[in-house]
Scaffold this motif. Structure first.
Motif, PDB file in Angstrom:
ATOM      1  N   LYS A 108       0.816  -1.220   0.000  1.00 39.38           N
ATOM      2  CA  LYS A 108       0.000   0.000   0.000  1.00 39.38           C
ATOM      3  C   LYS A 108       0.850   1.270   0.000  1.00 39.38           C
ATOM      4  CE  LYS A 108      -3.842  -2.312   2.339  1.00 39.38           C
ATOM      5  NZ  LYS A 108      -4.767  -2.298   3.501  1.00 39.38           N
ATOM      6  N   GLY A 109       2.013   1.211  -0.633  1.00 40.23           N
ATOM      7  CA  GLY A 109       2.837   2.395  -0.787  1.00 40.23           C
ATOM      8  C   GLY A 109       3.484   2.906   0.484  1.00 40.23           C
ATOM      9  N   LYS A 110       3.635   2.062   1.492  1.00 42.05           N
ATOM     10  CA  LYS A 110       4.228   2.475   2.754  1.00 42.05           C
ATOM     11  C   LYS A 110       5.668   1.983   2.859  1.00 42.05           C
ATOM     12  CE  LYS A 110       0.408   4.339   4.237  1.00 42.05           C
ATOM     13  NZ  LYS A 110       0.284   5.811   4.405  1.00 42.05           N
ATOM     14  N   LEU A 111       6.498   2.749   3.559  1.00 37.26           N
ATOM     15  CA  LEU A 111       7.872   2.316   3.841  1.00 37.26           C
ATOM     16  C   LEU A 111       8.306   2.863   5.187  1.00 37.26           C
ATOM     17  CD1 LEU A 111      10.131   4.830   3.504  1.00 37.26           C
ATOM     18  CD2 LEU A 111       9.590   4.502   1.100  1.00 37.26           C
ATOM     19  N   THR A 112       9.254   2.170   5.803  1.00 37.81           N
ATOM     20  CA  THR A 112       9.913   2.651   7.006  1.00 37.81           C
ATOM     21  C   THR A 112      11.417   2.532   6.794  1.00 37.81           C
ATOM     22  OG1 THR A 112       9.829   0.458   8.046  1.00 37.81           O
ATOM     23  CG2 THR A 112       8.020   1.979   8.519  1.00 37.81           C
ATOM     24  N   TYR A 113      12.181   3.309   7.542  1.00 36.59           N
ATOM     25  CA  TYR A 113      13.635   3.261   7.394  1.00 36.59           C
ATOM     26  C   TYR A 113      14.306   3.484   8.740  1.00 36.59           C
ATOM     27  CZ  TYR A 113      12.915   8.349   7.078  1.00 36.59           C
ATOM     28  OH  TYR A 113      12.525   9.645   7.308  1.00 36.59           O
ATOM     29  N   ILE A 144      11.465   5.368  -9.202  1.00 38.65           N
ATOM     30  CA  ILE A 144      10.669   5.223  -7.980  1.00 38.65           C
ATOM     31  C   ILE A 144      10.855   6.423  -7.066  1.00 38.65           C
ATOM     32  CG2 ILE A 144      12.513   3.991  -6.742  1.00 38.65           C
ATOM     33  CD1 ILE A 144      10.323   2.264  -5.472  1.00 38.65           C
ATOM     34  N   PHE A 145       9.781   6.810  -6.396  1.00 44.33           N
ATOM     35  CA  PHE A 145       9.805   7.868  -5.385  1.00 44.33           C
ATOM     36  C   PHE A 145       9.900   7.213  -4.006  1.00 44.33           C
ATOM     37  CE2 PHE A 145       7.631  10.476  -2.235  1.00 44.33           C
ATOM     38  CZ  PHE A 145       8.196  11.725  -2.432  1.00 44.33           C
ATOM     39  N   LEU A 146      10.881   7.671  -3.195  1.00 44.96           N
ATOM     40  CA  LEU A 146      11.092   7.086  -1.867  1.00 44.96           C
ATOM     41  C   LEU A 146      11.020   8.121  -0.750  1.00 44.96           C
ATOM     42  CD1 LEU A 146      14.014   4.611  -2.662  1.00 44.96           C
ATOM     43  CD2 LEU A 146      11.611   4.039  -2.287  1.00 44.96           C
ATOM     44  N   GLY A 147      10.573   9.330  -1.079  1.00 45.91           N
ATOM     45  CA  GLY A 147      10.432  10.354  -0.048  1.00 45.91           C
ATOM     46  C   GLY A 147      11.760  10.698   0.609  1.00 45.91           C
ATOM     47  N   THR A 148      11.761  10.757   1.941  1.00 42.27           N
ATOM     48  CA  THR A 148      12.966  11.130   2.697  1.00 42.27           C
ATOM     49  C   THR A 148      13.764   9.914   3.171  1.00 42.27           C
ATOM     50  OG1 THR A 148      11.678  11.190   4.757  1.00 42.27           O
ATOM     51  CG2 THR A 148      11.861  13.251   3.520  1.00 42.27           C
ATOM     52  N   ALA A 149      13.412   8.734   2.696  1.00 40.18           N
ATOM     53  CA  ALA A 149      14.006   7.501   3.242  1.00 40.18           C
ATOM     54  C   ALA A 149      15.522   7.460   3.119  1.00 40.18           C
ATOM     55  CB  ALA A 149      13.391   6.284   2.561  1.00 40.18           C
ATOM     56  N   LEU A 150      16.077   8.023   2.045  1.00 39.16           N
ATOM     57  CA  LEU A 150      17.522   7.928   1.823  1.00 39.16           C
ATOM     58  C   LEU A 150      18.243   9.265   2.013  1.00 39.16           C
ATOM     59  CD1 LEU A 150      17.540   5.559  -1.290  1.00 39.16           C
ATOM     60  CD2 LEU A 150      17.796   4.983   1.126  1.00 39.16           C
TER      61      LEU A 150
END
Length: 216
Positions: A108-113, A144-150
């Motif tokens: 569902k388009g979610k990620l954690t880091y 791909i878009f990963l937001g602020t993860a990296l």
């Protein structure tokens, strides 16, 4: 005779279908030749950063002053993060710290880091969450878009800039090219050039990065 023709044409049809499937599965140069899992299924995993090469070149031109070129290069070998900063060829700083980064891409388009910084044998951990989605308008799913993860690993060293530099990093390192996506390996790259007029002159920023992750 007609039956024999149909019999011997069957392998040819299978080969053609297989070829179509391969061309649909293989997107990046380092993608597997053939995978029965979709690109989404291969992406959703717990990834650990194994290698990184990151390079900034910041050029500042102000009226009545010599051009100033700041180069920041960071590299990561799976254990240590090494950052070097030089201004007009003169070394400003050279540091190495223990580091670790994990990226968990979910449904569902979610990620954690998770980032772990180790200094003086003391580990400091920081976590966050964001959204991810494919940026392609077609079915290749190569960006791909990963937001602020990296942001943490890719922006290492920019806090050590010399006075006078205005570095707008809000839009940097949010979208990546997926160079390879295997069951156990994810390869990302990033290249961008931004230019802006400052209060005192002109500034150009060139950024490039290559990152390799492995899955648990």
């Amino acid at each position: 005779m007609n039956c024999l023709r149909r019999y011997f044409s069957l392998p040819l049809i299978l080969v053609l279908l297989l070829g179509l499937g391969v061309s649909a599965c293989k997107v990046g140069d380092d993608d597997p030749f053939l995978s029965l899992r979709s690109r989404d299924a291969r992406l959703k995993a717990n990834w650990k950063l194994q290698e990184m090469e990151n390079h900034y070149e910041i050029r500042v031109i102000n009226p009545g002053a010599d051009p100033q070129v700041t180069v920041i290069h960071s590299s990561f070998n799976g254990y240590d993060l090494h950052v070097r900063t030089a201004v007009n060829g003169i070394l400003l700083s050279d540091t190495t710290v223990g580091f670790g980064h994990r990226l968990m891409i979910k449904d569902k388009g979610k990620l954690t880091y998770e980032n772990t910084l180790i200094q003086n044998l003391i580990g400091v951990k920081s976590t966050g969450e964001d959204n991810w989605y494919w940026l392609d308008t077609d079915k290749k799913k190569a960006r791909i878009f990963l937001g602020t993860a990296l942001h943490f690993p890719t922006m290492a060293g920019i806090t050590q800039l010399p006075p006078g530099l205005v570095l707008s990093v809000g839009s940097l390192f949010t979208d990546f090219t997926v160079e390879g996506l295997r069951n156990k390996e994810l390869d990302l790259s990033y290249n961008k050039i931004t230019e802006q007029v400052t209060f005192t002159g002109f500034q150009q920023i060139k950024v490039s990065s290559k990152m390799t992750f492995s899955s648990n």
